[in-house]
Design a protein around this motif. Structure first.
Motif, PDB file in Angstrom:
ATOM      1  N   VAL A  49      50.212  17.636  50.568  1.00 27.86           N
ATOM      2  CA  VAL A  49      49.301  17.654  49.417  1.00 27.86           C
ATOM      3  C   VAL A  49      48.036  18.426  49.748  1.00 27.86           C
ATOM      4  CG1 VAL A  49      47.837  16.185  47.953  1.00 27.86           C
ATOM      5  CG2 VAL A  49      50.203  15.551  48.372  1.00 27.86           C
ATOM      6  N   SER A  50      47.528  18.243  50.960  1.00 30.03           N
ATOM      7  CA  SER A  50      46.288  18.950  51.325  1.00 30.03           C
ATOM      8  C   SER A  50      46.507  20.458  51.422  1.00 30.03           C
ATOM      9  CB  SER A  50      45.737  18.401  52.642  1.00 30.03           C
ATOM     10  OG  SER A  50      46.624  18.685  53.697  1.00 30.03           O
ATOM     11  N   LYS A  51      47.699  20.892  51.811  1.00 31.83           N
ATOM     12  CA  LYS A  51      47.979  22.325  51.858  1.00 31.83           C
ATOM     13  C   LYS A  51      47.984  22.932  50.452  1.00 31.83           C
ATOM     14  CE  LYS A  51      50.664  22.591  56.130  1.00 31.83           C
ATOM     15  NZ  LYS A  51      51.982  22.863  56.699  1.00 31.83           N
ATOM     16  N   THR A  52      48.515  22.187  49.479  1.00 24.14           N
ATOM     17  CA  THR A  52      48.531  22.719  48.110  1.00 24.14           C
ATOM     18  C   THR A  52      47.140  22.731  47.489  1.00 24.14           C
ATOM     19  OG1 THR A  52      49.050  20.557  47.169  1.00 24.14           O
ATOM     20  CG2 THR A  52      50.911  21.990  47.707  1.00 24.14           C
ATOM     21  N   LEU A  53      46.251  21.859  47.969  1.00 29.73           N
ATOM     22  CA  LEU A  53      44.884  21.787  47.426  1.00 29.73           C
ATOM     23  C   LEU A  53      43.880  22.608  48.245  1.00 29.73           C
ATOM     24  CD1 LEU A  53      44.720  17.973  46.544  1.00 29.73           C
ATOM     25  CD2 LEU A  53      45.090  19.891  44.983  1.00 29.73           C
ATOM     26  N   ASN A  54      44.378  23.374  49.217  1.00 25.75           N
ATOM     27  CA  ASN A  54      43.537  24.189  50.098  1.00 25.75           C
ATOM     28  C   ASN A  54      42.507  23.354  50.844  1.00 25.75           C
ATOM     29  OD1 ASN A  54      44.841  26.600  49.570  1.00 25.75           O
ATOM     30  ND2 ASN A  54      43.577  27.014  47.759  1.00 25.75           N
ATOM     31  N   ILE A  55      42.923  22.182  51.293  1.00 27.90           N
ATOM     32  CA  ILE A  55      42.107  21.305  52.143  1.00 27.90           C
ATOM     33  C   ILE A  55      42.737  21.355  53.530  1.00 27.90           C
ATOM     34  CG2 ILE A  55      41.365  18.899  52.472  1.00 27.90           C
ATOM     35  CD1 ILE A  55      41.647  18.473  49.504  1.00 27.90           C
ATOM     36  N   PRO A  56      41.951  21.226  54.585  1.00 29.09           N
ATOM     37  CA  PRO A  56      42.545  21.240  55.929  1.00 29.09           C
ATOM     38  C   PRO A  56      43.629  20.152  56.074  1.00 29.09           C
ATOM     39  CG  PRO A  56      40.159  21.348  56.083  1.00 29.09           C
ATOM     40  CD  PRO A  56      40.482  21.130  54.655  1.00 29.09           C
ATOM     41  N   PRO A  57      44.777  20.507  56.627  1.00 30.94           N
ATOM     42  CA  PRO A  57      45.879  19.547  56.741  1.00 30.94           C
ATOM     43  C   PRO A  57      45.535  18.294  57.542  1.00 30.94           C
ATOM     44  CG  PRO A  57      46.675  21.757  57.178  1.00 30.94           C
ATOM     45  CD  PRO A  57      45.190  21.842  57.060  1.00 30.94           C
ATOM     46  N   ILE A  58      44.623  18.422  58.494  1.00 27.65           N
ATOM     47  CA  ILE A  58      44.250  17.238  59.287  1.00 27.65           C
ATOM     48  C   ILE A  58      43.586  16.182  58.413  1.00 27.65           C
ATOM     49  CG2 ILE A  58      42.003  18.121  60.027  1.00 27.65           C
ATOM     50  CD1 ILE A  58      44.395  16.145  62.228  1.00 27.65           C
ATOM     51  N   ALA A  59      42.870  16.596  57.391  1.00 28.08           N
ATOM     52  CA  ALA A  59      42.233  15.641  56.479  1.00 28.08           C
ATOM     53  C   ALA A  59      43.290  14.880  55.690  1.00 28.08           C
ATOM     54  CB  ALA A  59      41.280  16.362  55.533  1.00 28.08           C
ATOM     55  N   GLY A  60      44.307  15.581  55.225  1.00 31.09           N
ATOM     56  CA  GLY A  60      45.400  14.914  54.508  1.00 31.09           C
ATOM     57  C   GLY A  60      46.179  13.970  55.403  1.00 31.09           C
ATOM     58  N   ALA A  61      46.394  14.388  56.654  1.00 30.99           N
ATOM     59  CA  ALA A  61      47.118  13.537  57.593  1.00 30.99           C
ATOM     60  C   ALA A  61      46.328  12.267  57.887  1.00 30.99           C
ATOM     61  CB  ALA A  61      47.404  14.301  58.879  1.00 30.99           C
ATOM     62  N   LEU A  62      45.031  12.402  58.108  1.00 31.97           N
ATOM     63  CA  LEU A  62      44.195  11.230  58.378  1.00 31.97           C
ATOM     64  C   LEU A  62      44.148  10.294  57.175  1.00 31.97           C
ATOM     65  CD1 LEU A  62      41.233  12.765  60.409  1.00 31.97           C
ATOM     66  CD2 LEU A  62      43.048  11.270  61.230  1.00 31.97           C
ATOM     67  N   ALA A  63      44.029  10.863  55.981  1.00 29.33           N
ATOM     68  CA  ALA A  63      44.013  10.031  54.777  1.00 29.33           C
ATOM     69  C   ALA A  63      45.343   9.285  54.633  1.00 29.33           C
ATOM     70  CB  ALA A  63      43.736  10.885  53.549  1.00 29.33           C
ATOM     71  N   GLY A  64      46.448   9.958  54.911  1.00 23.73           N
ATOM     72  CA  GLY A  64      47.756   9.314  54.823  1.00 23.73           C
ATOM     73  C   GLY A  64      47.927   8.201  55.832  1.00 23.73           C
ATOM     74  N   VAL A  65      47.451   8.421  57.061  1.00 24.95           N
ATOM     75  CA  VAL A  65      47.550   7.399  58.098  1.00 24.95           C
ATOM     76  C   VAL A  65      46.708   6.181  57.726  1.00 24.95           C
ATOM     77  CG1 VAL A  65      46.941   6.873  60.497  1.00 24.95           C
ATOM     78  CG2 VAL A  65      48.173   8.966  59.960  1.00 24.95           C
ATOM     79  N   VAL A  66      45.504   6.422  57.210  1.00 26.20           N
ATOM     80  CA  VAL A  66      44.628   5.307  56.834  1.00 26.20           C
ATOM     81  C   VAL A  66      45.241   4.509  55.675  1.00 26.20           C
ATOM     82  CG1 VAL A  66      42.383   4.740  55.817  1.00 26.20           C
ATOM     83  CG2 VAL A  66      42.517   6.359  57.711  1.00 26.20           C
ATOM     84  N   ILE A  67      45.719   5.203  54.656  1.00 23.37           N
ATOM     85  CA  ILE A  67      46.321   4.509  53.508  1.00 23.37           C
ATOM     86  C   ILE A  67      47.590   3.768  53.942  1.00 23.37           C
ATOM     87  CG2 ILE A  67      47.449   4.847  51.277  1.00 23.37           C
ATOM     88  CD1 ILE A  67      45.462   7.184  50.824  1.00 23.37           C
ATOM     89  N   GLY A  68      48.403   4.403  54.770  1.00 18.58           N
ATOM     90  CA  GLY A  68      49.612   3.744  55.268  1.00 18.58           C
ATOM     91  C   GLY A  68      49.299   2.545  56.142  1.00 18.58           C
ATOM     92  N   GLY A  69      48.259   2.654  56.961  1.00 21.81           N
ATOM     93  CA  GLY A  69      47.858   1.520  57.802  1.00 21.81           C
ATOM     94  C   GLY A  69      47.367   0.342  56.979  1.00 21.81           C
ATOM     95  N   ILE A  70      46.587   0.637  55.955  1.00 28.69           N
ATOM     96  CA  ILE A  70      46.112  -0.437  55.073  1.00 28.69           C
ATOM     97  C   ILE A  70      47.301  -1.077  54.353  1.00 28.69           C
ATOM     98  CG2 ILE A  70      44.763  -0.911  52.989  1.00 28.69           C
ATOM     99  CD1 ILE A  70      42.778   1.223  53.984  1.00 28.69           C
ATOM    100  N   TRP A  71      48.234  -0.256  53.896  1.00 24.65           N
ATOM    101  CA  TRP A  71      49.420  -0.787  53.225  1.00 24.65           C
ATOM    102  C   TRP A  71      50.219  -1.705  54.152  1.00 24.65           C
ATOM    103  CZ3 TRP A  71      51.405  -1.395  48.591  1.00 24.65           C
ATOM    104  CH2 TRP A  71      52.745  -1.725  48.481  1.00 24.65           C
ATOM    105  N   MET A  72      50.391  -1.288  55.403  1.00 24.29           N
ATOM    106  CA  MET A  72      51.145  -2.102  56.352  1.00 24.29           C
ATOM    107  C   MET A  72      50.433  -3.424  56.630  1.00 24.29           C
ATOM    108  SD  MET A  72      53.895  -0.476  56.882  1.00 24.29           S
ATOM    109  CE  MET A  72      54.680  -1.017  58.352  1.00 24.29           C
ATOM    110  N   LEU A  73      49.114  -3.406  56.699  1.00 20.47           N
ATOM    111  CA  LEU A  73      48.372  -4.651  56.897  1.00 20.47           C
ATOM    112  C   LEU A  73      48.555  -5.595  55.712  1.00 20.47           C
ATOM    113  CD1 LEU A  73      45.032  -3.414  58.492  1.00 20.47           C
ATOM    114  CD2 LEU A  73      46.856  -4.734  59.580  1.00 20.47           C
ATOM    115  N   LEU A  74      48.537  -5.052  54.516  1.00 22.10           N
ATOM    116  CA  LEU A  74      48.705  -5.892  53.330  1.00 22.10           C
ATOM    117  C   LEU A  74      50.119  -6.458  53.242  1.00 22.10           C
ATOM    118  CD1 LEU A  74      46.807  -3.801  50.633  1.00 22.10           C
ATOM    119  CD2 LEU A  74      46.058  -5.905  51.744  1.00 22.10           C
TER     120      LEU A  74
END
Length: 108
Positions: A49-74
């Motif tokens: 998603v970050s590549k299609t929005l011209n955002i650095p891919p590391i930002a998308g990866a970090l956002a995905g890891v954080v959201i996935g981690g929160i989901w796993m905790l819940l």
């Protein structure tokens, strides 16, 4: 005198056998949701998603890891119950004279 007769030897000396069969219960929807919402899967989604929005891919990866981690905790906080197998009893008949078993559908 029993009305039931062996279909093989016509004997009346019949015993009833009930054998349990354990049928596993399937809970695939929860395991599929957990694998789709894992931090690794969401990190890969965030990168694409970050590549299609011209955002650095590391930002998308970090956002995905954080959201996935929160989901796993819940999800992990919810009580996990073991799926209980479904037990079905199968009835068969056994002839004590000819030592053969037969199903109720076969009887005369």
């Amino acid at each position: 005198m029993s009305l039931l007769r062996c279909p093989y030897c016509q004997s009346n000396d019949i015993s009833v056998i009930e054998s349990p069969r354990h049928l596993p219960s399937t809970q695939t929807s929860t395991s599929q949701t957990a694998s789709l919402m894992s931090p690794a899967a969401l990190a890969a989604l965030g990168v694409s998603v970050s590549k299609t929005l011209n955002i650095p891919p590391i930002a998308g990866a970090l956002a995905g890891v954080v959201i996935g981690g929160i989901w796993m905790l819940l999800v992990d906080d919810e009580p996990q119950s073991q799926p209980r197998p479904h037990i079905v009893y199968r009835t068969e008949y056994y002839c004590n004279d000819c030592d053969r078993s037969f199903s109720p559908n076969m009887r005369n």
